[in-house]
Design an enzyme around this catalytic site. Structure first.
Site, PDB file in Angstrom:
ATOM      1  N   SER A 129       0.768  -1.257  -0.035  1.00 36.34           N
ATOM      2  CA  SER A 129      -0.117   0.086   0.166  1.00 36.34           C
ATOM      3  C   SER A 129       0.814   1.287   0.014  1.00 36.34           C
ATOM      4  CB  SER A 129      -0.972   0.001   1.282  1.00 36.34           C
ATOM      5  OG  SER A 129      -1.296   1.397   1.516  1.00 36.34           O
ATOM      6  N   TYR A 154      -2.342  -1.270  11.263  1.00 32.90           N
ATOM      7  CA  TYR A 154      -2.356  -1.915   9.642  1.00 32.90           C
ATOM      8  C   TYR A 154      -1.366  -1.426   8.719  1.00 32.90           C
ATOM      9  CZ  TYR A 154      -3.931  -1.407   5.022  1.00 32.90           C
ATOM     10  OH  TYR A 154      -3.810  -1.554   3.578  1.00 32.90           O
ATOM     11  N   LYS A 158       1.834  -3.671   6.689  1.00 34.51           N
ATOM     12  CA  LYS A 158       2.301  -3.564   5.254  1.00 34.51           C
ATOM     13  C   LYS A 158       3.915  -3.420   5.365  1.00 34.51           C
ATOM     14  CE  LYS A 158      -1.651  -4.287   3.514  1.00 34.51           C
ATOM     15  NZ  LYS A 158      -1.762  -5.622   2.677  1.00 34.51           N
TER      16      LYS A 158
END
Ligand code: UD1
Length: 347
Positions: A129, A154, A158
Site C-alpha cells: 500500500s 495496519y 504492510k
C-alpha cells in the site's frame, strides 16, 4: 496467454481479489481461491462464474493455520504462483485490535512463505500500500521515497510484510516477489456483478458516497476543508480496481518469464493523478445525476494531506498503465451499488 498455470489467490472473494480472479480466468489461468470469508461473501464465487463461465476451486480456510495451507498445496501440486490479498485492512480497527492485525497479517504471510517452497512454488505477488510512504516529502511519490513510520498497526503490517519478503530473499530463499503498492482502489467490474462490499459502516470514501446516494447513510462527512490543497480537502490517487487487477497478471507473467528465481521488486500502482475529496464528489454527482448530501466536518485523525503516484516504473518496466479515469471509476461504483441493492431487495 499462459493456459497451463494454476494460481492460488488468497482473499479471492474480497474486493480486489475477486476482480483479479476474473482477469486471471479471462487470461487463461486456473484459479484456486482461499478465503476465510471474514470480510467477503460466498456468493461472489457465483458472480465470478457468471462473468467468466468458470467457478474457481474454493477453500474456506484460514491462512494462520499452516496445516490448511499444506492441505491446499497437496491437493493442488500444480500451483505455480500465489497472489496474496488476504489481510485485515481497516485502519481504525487496527488501532483498537493491534494484536489481531499483527497475528492475521504477519502469520498468514509467514505461513505461506514457509509452505510455498516445499510445495515447489516460487512466484509471489504481495498486496502492499502507498500507506508505507506516509506523507511524502516530494510529489508525485516514487518507489525510492523513504518509508515513513506507520500511522497505524495496519500500515505497520504492510511495512513489516515488505521487510519479511525482502529478508526472506536476502536469506537465500529462491523466490520471486512483486510487491505492489496500491494507491486508492475504487470502482467496480463493468458487469455490475462484483464490487466493493464493506460490512457495516464503510470506512472508505467511495462506498460511503454510493451508500449515501442510495439512501443507506444519511450524509457523507467530508473530513476537513482546511488542508493546504487547492480546495482544502485531501488529495488521493484513485485507481480503478479493474486496472489494478490487470497489473497483477502482468507482474505475475513478468516473474514467471524470469530465469533468476530470487528477486524482489516493488511498483507503485496508481494513475499518477491526484483528486481531492470534493472533486470525487463532483465526479459522482455528474455521472449519477444525484446531488450528494454531504457536510464538511473536522479532519480525521491519521489522514495524510495529499499523495499521488509517480507510475513511471510500472509504466516502463511492467508495460502497464491505468486506463480508466475518475468518471468511469465513479460510474461503475454507482452501477454496482444500484444493481446490488436492487437485487438484495428482491431476495
Ligand atoms: C486508507 C489507507 C490505505 C488503504 C485504504 C483502503 C492509510 C493512511 N490509508 O486510505 O492504506 O489502502 O484506506 O482500505 O492507512 N474521507 C471523507 N469522508 C469519509 C471517508 C473518507 O472525507 O467518510 C476522505 C478521507 O479523509 C481521505 C479520502 O476521503 O482524504 C480517502 O479516504 P479513504 O477512502 O478512507 O482512504 P485512505 O484513508 O486514503
Amino acid at each position: 496467454m499462459n493456459t497451463s498455470s494454476k494460481i492460488l489467490v488468497t482473499g479471492g472473494t474480497g474486493y480486489i481479489g475477486s476482480h483479479t480472479t476474473v482477469e486471471l480466468i479471462i487470461q487463461g489461468y486456473d484459479v484456486v481461491i482461499v478465503d476465510n470469508l471474514s470480510n467477503s461473501e460466498l456468493f461472489i464465487l457465483d458472480r465470478i462464474e457468471e462473468i467468466t463461465g468458470v467457478k474457481p476451486a474454493f477453500y474456506d480456510y484460514d491462512l494462520t493455520n499452516r496445516n490448511q495451507i499444506r492441505q491446499i498445496f497437496s491437493e493442488h501440486p500444480d500451483i505455480k504462483g500465489i497472489i496474496h490479498f488476504a489481510a485485515s485492512k481497516a485502519v481504525g480497527e487496527s488501532v483498537e485490535k493491534p494484536l489481531l492485525y499483527y497475528r492475521n497479517n504477519l502469520n498468514s504471510l509467514i505461513n505461506l512463505l514457509e509452505e510455498m517452497q516445499p510445495a515447489g512454488i516460487s512466484h509471489f505477488v504481495f498486496s502492499s500500500s502507498c500507506t508505507v510512504y506516509g506523507q511524502p516529502d516530494k510529489l508525485p511519490v516514487t518507489e525510492h521515497a523513504p518509508v515513513k513510520p506507520a500511522l497505524s498497526p495496519y500500515g505497520n503490517t504492510k511495512k513489516i510484510c515488505e521487510d519479511i519478503l525482502k529478508d526472506t530473499i536476502a536469506g537465500g530463499k529462491d523466490i520471486n516477489v512483486e510487491a505492489l503498492r496500491y494507491f486508492n482502489p475504487i470502482g467496480a467490474h463493468a458487469s455490475g456483478l462484483i464490487g466493493e462490499l464493506p460490512r457495516g459502516i464503510p470506512n472508505n470514501l467511495v462506498p460511503f458516497i454510493t451508500q449515501t446516494a442510495i439512501g443507506i447513510r444519511e450524509e457523507l462527512k467530508v473530513f476537513g476543508d482546511d488542508y493546504n490543497t487547492p480546495d482544502g480537502s485531501c488529495i488521493r490517487d484513485y485507481i480503478h480496481v479493474v486496472d489494478l487487477a490487470k497489473a497483477h497478471i502482468v507482474a505475475l507473467r513478468r516473474m514467471m518469464a524470469r530465469e533468476n528465481k530470487s528477486k524482489y521488486e516493488m511498483f507503485n500502482l496508481g494513475t499518477g493523478n491526484g483528486y481531492s475529496v470534493l472533486e470525487v464528489i463532483k465526479s459522482f454527482e455528474k455521472v449519477s445525476g444525484h446531488q450528494l448530501n454531504y457536510k464538511i466536518v473536522d479532519r480525521r485523525p491519521g489522514d495524510i494531506e495529499q499523495i499521488w503516484a509517480d507510475t513511471t516504473l510500472a509504466n516502463n518496466e511492467l508495460g502497464w498503465k491505468a486506463e480508466l479515469g475518475i468518471d468511469e471509476m465513479m460510474r461503475s461504483s454507482w452501477e454496482w451499488e444500484k444493481k446490488y441493492r436492487n437485487a438484495s431487495k428482491k431476495y
